[in-house]
Scaffold this motif. Sequence first.
Motif, short mmCIF file in Angstrom:
data_model
loop_
_atom_site.label_atom_id
_atom_site.label_comp_id
_atom_site.label_asym_id
_atom_site.label_seq_id
_atom_site.Cartn_x
_atom_site.Cartn_y
_atom_site.Cartn_z
N ASP A 1 -0.91 -2.70 -4.27
CA ASP A 1 -1.26 -1.28 -4.14
C ASP A 1 0.00 -0.42 -3.95
O ASP A 1 -0.01 0.57 -3.21
CB ASP A 1 -2.27 -1.04 -3.01
N HIS B 1 -2.42 -9.84 -1.20
CA HIS B 1 -2.76 -8.45 -0.85
C HIS B 1 -3.84 -8.37 0.23
O HIS B 1 -3.69 -7.66 1.22
CB HIS B 1 -3.19 -7.68 -2.10
N HIS C 1 -3.49 -4.05 2.47
CA HIS C 1 -4.82 -3.65 2.00
C HIS C 1 -5.63 -2.82 2.99
O HIS C 1 -6.23 -1.83 2.61
CB HIS C 1 -5.64 -4.86 1.56
N ASN D 1 -5.58 -4.69 -5.43
CA ASN D 1 -6.81 -4.34 -6.15
C ASN D 1 -6.66 -3.03 -6.91
O ASN D 1 -7.19 -2.87 -8.01
CB ASN D 1 -8.02 -4.30 -5.20
N HIS D 2 -5.91 -2.07 -6.36
CA HIS D 2 -5.75 -0.79 -7.06
C HIS D 2 -4.97 -0.94 -8.36
O HIS D 2 -5.14 -0.14 -9.28
CB HIS D 2 -5.05 0.22 -6.15
N ASP E 1 0.81 -1.23 0.00
CA ASP E 1 0.00 0.00 0.00
C ASP E 1 0.84 1.28 0.00
O ASP E 1 0.53 2.23 0.71
CB ASP E 1 -0.96 -0.02 1.20
FE LIG Z 1 -5.92 -2.70 -1.49
#
Ligand SMILES: [Fe+2]
Length: 397
Positions: A171, A292, A334, A206-207, A145
């Motif tokens: 991320d 993640h 995350h 996910n990003h 992240d």
């Molecule tokens: Fe995330």
Amino acid sequence: MSKKWLYVSIFLLGALYFESAGQHIRPYGFEAAPYLQNLQEKSVSIYWVMNRSSTSWVEYGNSSDLGRISRNSQHGLFDANLPVQKAYLTGLKPATDYYYRTASVEIQQYGAYDVVFGDTVYSEVKFFRTPTAKLSEFSFLAFNDVHDRPAFIEDVVERESGFDFVAYLGDIMGHIDYTDQIISNVIRPSASFFAGEKPFYWIRGNHEARGSQARKLIDYIDAPGNRYYYAFEWGPVYFIVLDSGEGQPDTNQHYFSLVDFDNYRREQSMWLKDVVESSEFHSAKFRIVLTHFPIYLSEVVARDEIHRHGRAHNQEKFASLLNESGVDLLLCGHTHRYHVAHPEENVTNFHVVVGGGNPAQANSTYTRVDFSGDQLNVSLRYYDGKLIEQFTIDASR
Ligand SMILES: [Fe+2]
């Protein structure tokens, strides 16, 4: 026009001229220096990015005299005019020192019957050492992240020493609208901080599945099988990398009918079943999962969790499999809230370390894992190096 506005206009026109002239005369060179990928006992992939069309190769050897050349070709054609320069060194020896430099030739004009070459640009001579299954100690750093703030990684890498590779737990970028984001925010800084001599492994967040250029990310990394879920070994430790996907249901309006993560997680689950039954997995001294999203066996994902669907689906597809197969440690991120969970009798058999928030937040963290002999030493630290929690896992087999 007043005198003041006349001067402002002249200044702006001048700036525009020098900007465009500057672009034109920008010398042929690196967008990102060479970086190692997929370093194994007998092979390594070397990637780099040039600022203009190129054809390239790598010179390498067991001393700084180099002496051998690797140049990639596919379908009878040497790589040329591609966005990323790549060379694959094979036939290496385990636990051996190698030196290398990259060479790229500018392609100034590429017609079907007329090709014009420009200058040749070499990298510095870099060094790496191949791992071996017999390693008695090694270390790695894990970041999560980072959200487009690579200076965080630079600060930590400068302070920490003696690590062998880096795991990016997702991320690291906020989204991918332009391929230049991949280069500027991850590839170039990684190459300049450490990755010319120590590889990084990408665990997608996910990003990093968001934005018009998200599908190009895979061009810049080399993972086994050319996928975001894969396994690799470093010394006697077996690593499983999962791609936890997006958080909300695939049908969520914000994904515009462009994602297929439920099927993708089912596909990974089938693959994971085979992995945890493999002899390599079973014979490893330790087994570490890099992903993640946090995956706990016993967690009830909260109803107000924004990514409830993805969190619950990861748990459903992976948690029992990991718990029953003898995994020792899972590293993830995350949530932007660091958390360490230890095995509980009759519930969870592995440790979970969730990294903290992004570097703009006070609770940003990184994790360091040191393997030595029959132990894994795991430490979660704040950005400034201050220890949050440290624990040791003993080999049980
Ligand atoms: Fe995330």
